[in-house]
Design an enzyme around this catalytic site. Structure first.
Site, PDB file in Angstrom:
ATOM      1  NE  ARG A  46      55.335  17.553  26.672  1.00  0.00           N
ATOM      2  CZ  ARG A  46      54.188  16.961  26.406  1.00  0.00           C
ATOM      3  NH1 ARG A  46      53.457  17.320  25.368  1.00  0.00           N
ATOM      4  NH2 ARG A  46      53.733  15.987  27.168  1.00  0.00           N
ATOM      5  CD  GLU A  52      55.207  11.325  23.556  1.00  0.00           C
ATOM      6  OE1 GLU A  52      55.476  11.901  24.639  1.00  0.00           O
ATOM      7  OE2 GLU A  52      55.165  11.900  22.472  1.00  0.00           O
ATOM      8  CG  HIS A  53      54.351   6.712  27.368  1.00  0.00           C
ATOM      9  ND1 HIS A  53      53.734   6.870  28.587  1.00  0.00           N
ATOM     10  CD2 HIS A  53      53.425   7.050  26.441  1.00  0.00           C
ATOM     11  CE1 HIS A  53      52.487   7.259  28.409  1.00  0.00           C
ATOM     12  NE2 HIS A  53      52.273   7.394  27.112  1.00  0.00           N
ATOM     13  CG  ASP A  55      59.046  11.566  30.742  1.00  0.00           C
ATOM     14  OD1 ASP A  55      58.390  10.496  30.690  1.00  0.00           O
ATOM     15  OD2 ASP A  55      58.524  12.660  31.046  1.00  0.00           O
ATOM     16  N   GLY A 152      47.592  16.145  25.489  1.00  0.00           N
ATOM     17  CA  GLY A 152      48.983  15.759  25.245  1.00  0.00           C
ATOM     18  C   GLY A 152      49.905  16.921  24.963  1.00  0.00           C
ATOM     19  CB  SER A 154      52.542  19.817  28.492  1.00  0.00           C
ATOM     20  OG  SER A 154      53.136  19.966  29.712  1.00  0.00           O
ATOM     21  CB  SER A 155      46.866  21.955  29.507  1.00  0.00           C
ATOM     22  OG  SER A 155      46.195  20.812  30.002  1.00  0.00           O
ATOM     23  CG  ASP A 199      54.875  17.118  30.252  1.00  0.00           C
ATOM     24  OD1 ASP A 199      55.560  16.659  29.322  1.00  0.00           O
ATOM     25  OD2 ASP A 199      53.794  16.628  30.607  1.00  0.00           O
ATOM     26  CE  LYS A 243      47.464  13.274  29.531  1.00  0.00           C
ATOM     27  NZ  LYS A 243      46.937  13.887  28.335  1.00  0.00           N
TER      28      LYS A 243
HETATM   29  P1  ADP Z   1      47.574  17.490  29.324  1.00  0.00           P
HETATM   30  O1  ADP Z   1      47.984  16.496  28.303  1.00  0.00           O
HETATM   31  O2  ADP Z   1      46.924  18.689  28.701  1.00  0.00           O
HETATM   32  O3  ADP Z   1      48.667  17.840  30.279  1.00  0.00           O
HETATM   33  P2  ADP Z   1      46.299  16.273  31.643  1.00  0.00           P
HETATM   34  O4  ADP Z   1      45.311  15.173  31.684  1.00  0.00           O
HETATM   35  O5  ADP Z   1      47.634  15.984  32.217  1.00  0.00           O
HETATM   36  O6  ADP Z   1      46.415  16.754  30.125  1.00  0.00           O
HETATM   37  O7  ADP Z   1      45.715  17.543  32.389  1.00  0.00           O
HETATM   38  C1  ADP Z   1      44.534  18.179  31.935  1.00  0.00           C
HETATM   39  C2  ADP Z   1      43.841  18.883  33.081  1.00  0.00           C
HETATM   40  O8  ADP Z   1      44.551  20.099  33.449  1.00  0.00           O
HETATM   41  C3  ADP Z   1      42.446  19.380  32.722  1.00  0.00           C
HETATM   42  O9  ADP Z   1      41.489  18.343  32.824  1.00  0.00           O
HETATM   43  C4  ADP Z   1      42.225  20.483  33.754  1.00  0.00           C
HETATM   44  O10 ADP Z   1      41.855  19.945  35.012  1.00  0.00           O
HETATM   45  C5  ADP Z   1      43.624  21.081  33.903  1.00  0.00           C
HETATM   46  N1  ADP Z   1      43.743  22.280  33.046  1.00  0.00           N
HETATM   47  C6  ADP Z   1      44.376  22.391  31.876  1.00  0.00           C
HETATM   48  N2  ADP Z   1      44.266  23.642  31.360  1.00  0.00           N
HETATM   49  C7  ADP Z   1      43.527  24.349  32.243  1.00  0.00           C
HETATM   50  C8  ADP Z   1      43.046  25.703  32.306  1.00  0.00           C
HETATM   51  N3  ADP Z   1      43.299  26.585  31.343  1.00  0.00           N
HETATM   52  N4  ADP Z   1      42.338  26.056  33.377  1.00  0.00           N
HETATM   53  C9  ADP Z   1      42.064  25.174  34.344  1.00  0.00           C
HETATM   54  N5  ADP Z   1      42.478  23.903  34.363  1.00  0.00           N
HETATM   55  C10 ADP Z   1      43.196  23.478  33.322  1.00  0.00           C
HETATM   56  P1  NG1 Z   2      50.908  14.727  29.043  1.00  0.00           P
HETATM   57  O1  NG1 Z   2      50.197  13.851  28.101  1.00  0.00           O
HETATM   58  O2  NG1 Z   2      51.171  16.057  28.437  1.00  0.00           O
HETATM   59  O3  NG1 Z   2      50.214  14.879  30.359  1.00  0.00           O
HETATM   60  C1  NG1 Z   2      52.673  12.856  30.040  1.00  0.00           C
HETATM   61  C2  NG1 Z   2      53.720  13.059  31.139  1.00  0.00           C
HETATM   62  C3  NG1 Z   2      55.145  13.178  30.586  1.00  0.00           C
HETATM   63  C4  NG1 Z   2      55.471  12.051  29.627  1.00  0.00           C
HETATM   64  C5  NG1 Z   2      54.368  11.939  28.582  1.00  0.00           C
HETATM   65  C6  NG1 Z   2      54.564  10.761  27.662  1.00  0.00           C
HETATM   66  C7  NG1 Z   2      53.181  14.236  33.199  1.00  0.00           C
HETATM   67  C8  NG1 Z   2      53.016  15.545  33.863  1.00  0.00           C
HETATM   68  N1  NG1 Z   2      53.441  14.262  31.901  1.00  0.00           N
HETATM   69  O4  NG1 Z   2      52.398  14.051  29.316  1.00  0.00           O
HETATM   70  O5  NG1 Z   2      56.083  13.191  31.660  1.00  0.00           O
HETATM   71  O6  NG1 Z   2      55.675  10.830  30.300  1.00  0.00           O
HETATM   72  O7  NG1 Z   2      53.077  11.810  29.178  1.00  0.00           O
HETATM   73  O8  NG1 Z   2      55.776  10.849  26.995  1.00  0.00           O
HETATM   74  O9  NG1 Z   2      53.078  13.206  33.840  1.00  0.00           O
HETATM   75 MG    MG Z   3      49.597  16.543  31.631  1.00  0.00          MG
END
Ligand code: ADP
Ligand code: NG1
Ligand code: MG
Length: 487
Positions: A46, A52-53, A55, A152, A154-155, A199, A243
């Site tokens: 997404r 931002e920050h 929710d 950022g 939301s993977s 997310d 994060k």
């Molecule tokens: P985001 O902003 O993308 O949600 P996070 O820090 O919350 O970032 O999460 C990122 C972590 O999610 C990566 O470091 C990895 O461990 C996991 N991740 C994301 N995409 C994949 C993928 N395609 N396969 C395996 N792990 C993944």
């Molecule tokens: P990202 O950066 O995609 O992991 C995080 C939080 C959201 C929200 C945003 C800031 C999780 C899973 N996601 O997103 O809930 O607080 O930061 O707006 O904690």
């Molecule tokens: Mg995340």
């Protein structure tokens, strides 16, 4: 799971689209497990347009789903095991005998960084808890993710949600979209971050062609038509931020909790100890958002509060403070910025309201008209709408940079470069790296993307122009979660 029935039940789609990605994933699955997948789960990433920050403070947010997703091929097993594979060889294989949800231990590596499979375990653990450990089938999962990780977009939540949905589908558990979005938000907290749920909400409640205005308690998504005359462009800063690997995110969460508790002391109103969000505090105090901004100036005047000061204002000891409001990775902190965080939250919540209203209506000579189609809105009015939305995004970024301190020099550089072309953008997601989202008039999109490639990726990051395509793209709102069942 259909994508057309809003907040209602989840229904799988029979069959699977025929495309190269599905074929390649099926082949990997077969080569690894000696059988074909029987269903696929797809969860989108997404981009949060604004809000931002906030929710986790209980305030509405305005995200939309991306085309980029986590796609998982799955099959049931007769044993009680999880067999987990990833198409990207940097993510190692992982197998686990699944017992009780209480026994699933989710620990990071020795540097405090989560293993990739921990996100999958979050989804399985949450799912197992939901079905009271009454598991019927084990599961084979093969993951193919194309959401830029730690950026950022939301993977992490797409991965947690895909695992949870695939696991529950294997058990025949029926959940509607609201229930599973709520469950996945709770499940992801096992990684250690105290996320607010945006997310996972958009992952399940997204609809094509509109962003969603997400409200909490009860969780609800209301479609918001975005102006047709402009596009949203996402650009990667080339800095990643996981994060769960630091306490930056949780520090902000708990600073907001402490601010909420202190603001409550401004009145005689009684609030039980579970009241921890700024939105709950606002409701109890019966004030408007603007009044809350004033209250912050009166009641949280200091730049920094020490732990003992907070304890003394709240009339609690340090143990109580740790137990009630802090997290394991923030309990050692001694200084908190409360004024700055609370100001950002209340002002960002105001910006979300402004943004949504501006999207849905614009006033022309005293008359109200809708801006999402060719229904009588003048070009001038539309331009005003886009300028107004752009300014809100711009203020959001400034606030995240200065009050919330979650930007990154590359994000700020992208914002500055964009401003030269009069395009406003802001960091999206949690920040400390990741992406910006820009609102760009349609007739400028190509020129804007080319300019970012030249000025940021080539000039600043030393990347060949042809390779910069991977980091910047225009996007429109996409579907939420889907299950394709091919049994
Ligand atoms: P985001 O902003 O993308 O949600 P996070 O820090 O919350 O970032 O999460 C990122 C972590 O999610 C990566 O470091 C990895 O461990 C996991 N991740 C994301 N995409 C994949 C993928 N395609 N396969 C395996 N792990 C993944
Ligand atoms: P990202 O950066 O995609 O992991 C995080 C939080 C959201 C929200 C945003 C800031 C999780 C899973 N996601 O997103 O809930 O607080 O930061 O707006 O904690
Ligand atoms: Mg995340």
């Amino acid at each position: 799971m259909t994508t057309t029935n809003g907040n209602s039940d989840t229904v799988p789609i029979k069959g699977v689209p025929c495309n190269n990605r599905i074929e390649a994933l099926s082949k990997h699955f077969y080569d690894e497990f000696g059988c074909k997948p029987t269903y696929f789960v797809r969860i989108p990433g997404r981009v949060n347009i604004i809000g931002e920050h906030i929710d986790y403070c209980g305030y509405p947010v305005l995200p939309m789903a991306l085309e980029q997703d986590i796609l998982v091929a799955a099959d049931l097993t007769k044993d009680s095991k999880l067999y987990l594979r990833n198409i990207n060889s940097k993510y190692e294989k992982f197998d686990l005998k699944i017992n009780l949800f209480e026994d699933i231990d989710i620990k990071p590596d020795s540097n405090g960084k989560p293993f990739w499979y921990n996100y999958v375990l979050c989804g399985i653990k949450g799912g197992l808890e939901f079905i009271n450990n009454e598991m019927i089938h084990g599961i084979r999962l093969f993951v193919d993710g194309i959401i830029p990780p730690a950026s950022g977009l939301s993977s992490s939540s797409a991965l947690v949600s895909a695992a949870c949905l695939a696991f529950l589908y294997a058990q025949g558990a029926g959940l509607n979209k609201i229930e599973i979005a709520t469950l996945c938000a709770k499940s992801e907290r096992y990684i250690g971050t105290q996320g607010g749920g945006m997310d996972q909400a958009i992952a399940f409640l997204a609809e094509k062609y509109s962003a969603q205005y997400i409200t909490w308690q009860p969780l609800k998504a209301t479609p918001v038509a975005l102006p047709e005359e402009a596009s949203f462009v996402v650009a990667h800063s080339l800095a990643e931020a996981n994060k769960a690997a630091t306490n930056d995110y949780n520090r902000r969460v708990i600073e907001c909790r402490l601010a909420a508790r202190i603001l409550l002391t401004s009145s005689d109103a009684t609030a039980n100890q579970k009241v921890i969000t700024l939105c709950q505090a606002q409701n109890i105090l019966g004030k408007t958002l603007n009044e809350m901004v004033d209250l912050v100036h009166d009641f949280l005047p200091k730049e920094m509060y020490t732990k003992s000061e907070v304890c003394s204002i709240l009339n609690i000891d340090e143990n109580t403070m740790n137990n009630l409001y802090l997290t394991p990775n923030t309990s050692h902190l001694n200084e908190f910025k409360l004024k700055q965080r609370a100001l950002h939250v209340f002002e960002e919540a105001l910006r979300v309201e402004d943004f949504r209203k501006t999207c849905t209506q614009t006033t022309v000579n005293g008359k109200t008209a809708h801006s999402n189609g060719s229904n009588g809105v003048t070009k001038d009015a539309t331009e005003t709408t886009i300028v107004k939305l752009g300014k809100l995004m711009c203020s959001s970024h400034d606030s995240l940079k200065n009050l919330y301190e979650c930007s990154h020099e590359n994000l700020d550089r992208l914002v500055d470069i964009s401003r030269k072309m009069n395009v406003h953008c802001r960091l999206t997601g949690a920040g400390w790296g990741g992406c910006v989202v820009a609102l760009c008039p349609n007739d400028k999109v190509n020129e804007y993307i080319e300019m970012l490639k030249d000025e940021f990726y080539v000039k600043h990051c030393d990347i060949e122009k042809s390779k910069a395509n991977a980091y910047v793209f225009a996007t429109t709102p996409n579907y939420g979660a889907i299950i394709y069942d091919i049994r």
